[in-house]
Design a protein around this motif. Structure first.
Motif, PDB file in Angstrom:
ATOM      1  N   THR A 102     -32.993 153.273  73.190  1.00 34.15           N
ATOM      2  CA  THR A 102     -32.374 153.918  72.139  1.00 34.15           C
ATOM      3  C   THR A 102     -33.663 155.066  71.810  1.00 34.15           C
TER       4      THR A 102
ATOM      5  N   HIS B 124     -25.404 155.054  71.502  1.00 37.67           N
ATOM      6  CA  HIS B 124     -26.629 155.560  71.138  1.00 37.67           C
ATOM      7  C   HIS B 124     -27.735 154.876  72.098  1.00 37.67           C
ATOM      8  N   TRP B 125     -27.208 154.134  73.113  1.00 38.68           N
ATOM      9  CA  TRP B 125     -28.251 153.534  74.115  1.00 38.68           C
ATOM     10  C   TRP B 125     -28.047 154.407  75.355  1.00 38.68           C
TER      11      TRP B 125
END
Lengths: 192, 192
Positions: free
Chosen positions: A122, A143-144
């Protein structure tokens, strides 16, 4: 979208695609992205080893096959990702890795062949590695950033699905990198 | 979503799930939906045949297995759908079928086992049928209601992915039905 808008833009037709679940071959693919060793400059620790690889024929590193659908919210993009086996110095071959342009979008990888890892990170510094092998589904949450690494002797092949609006952001990874890398140490894959 | 909001809600962790690509078994599934014959009242042409089936033990019609993720935009819902083989009168066993609550969302079915059809329809009267068999991926575009039908002798098993915000709308199909049905006629599956 209301009915009038639908009528104007049209509703697309359903379709089917054949995928060989043993090899990941998708003969009906219309898009074919190829990344060679020369596309990977700056990504590996051992730059000299990568240069030798480029000089020795610049082999294909990985390929992505897809039958495209509109890149819009509500649609689902899907592809076959095929990462070939090898090392650059002691570091296993990997994909560039990316965030999605719309960061809050997930991706699903269903591994069909090979062995390796999905490395993830992240922007605020968290890191994760999920093993991949045939039948393993990895859920990359919103979000990764994510990158696959092939630690085996055959292609690492996955069926991938992500939201139509996601997009790809490679730039941040090109500058940030990933906190974890995977090396061949004494015949074993080691995450460092 | 800005960074402050992210920090408040948290970023979920990646995870992996094992799926047997020959059978579709997903031992780590946490949710298990079961539909029996008695859940299918009103769906088949031959209501008397369905009643007999219910009286003879009310067998499982189909099952859905999933490892849930948040039902939110940007996430990807996924599941294993397992539709058992059989007929109600002359009509092959099928799922109830549904639109998505947010109609403008697609779904992907990757068939792992069995044979059958994906029947699809739009609210404005279009209809489609895509054959399903191992390795066939069917793309159900936004706005198409969809139902699977098992025309073979073994379970029809698919790996399914749809957008997190999609939701299920079964009510419209319960009242509208589908324009096409699949029957066993002289030993063959016929769409009528």
């Amino acid at each position: 979208m209301n009915k009038n808008t639908e009528a104007a833009v049209g509703i697309m037709n359903p379709f089917g695609v054949d995928i060989d679940l043993a090899t990941g071959d998708m003969p009906g693919a219309k898009n074919h992205l190829v990344r060679r060793a020369s596309d990977m400059r700056g990504y590996y620790v051992d730059a000299a080893a990568l240069t030798r690889l480029i000089d020795q024929g610049d082999p294909v590193h990985y390929e992505v096959f897809e039958v495209p659908v509109p890149e819009q919210g509500g649609q689902l993009m899907y592809c076959i990702s095929r990462l070939l086996p090898g090392v650059v110095g002691d570091e296993f071959w990997m994909t560039k890795g990316h965030y999605h342009t719309i960061s809050a979008t997930a991706e699903i990888y269903l591994c069909l062949r090979g062995t390796g890892y999905m490395l993830m990170k992240t922007a605020d510094g968290r890191s994760a590695a999920e093993p991949m092998s045939r039948g393993r589904m990895v859920y990359v949450p919103p979000h990764w950033a994510h990158r696959s690494v092939n630690t085996g002797g055959e292609p690492l092949v996955s069926f991938c699905v992500y939201p139509g609006e996601a997009g790809h952001n490679y730039g941040d990874i090109a500058t940030e990198g990933f906190p974890q890398r995977v090396f061949l140490r004494n015949g074993r894959a080691v995450i460092e």
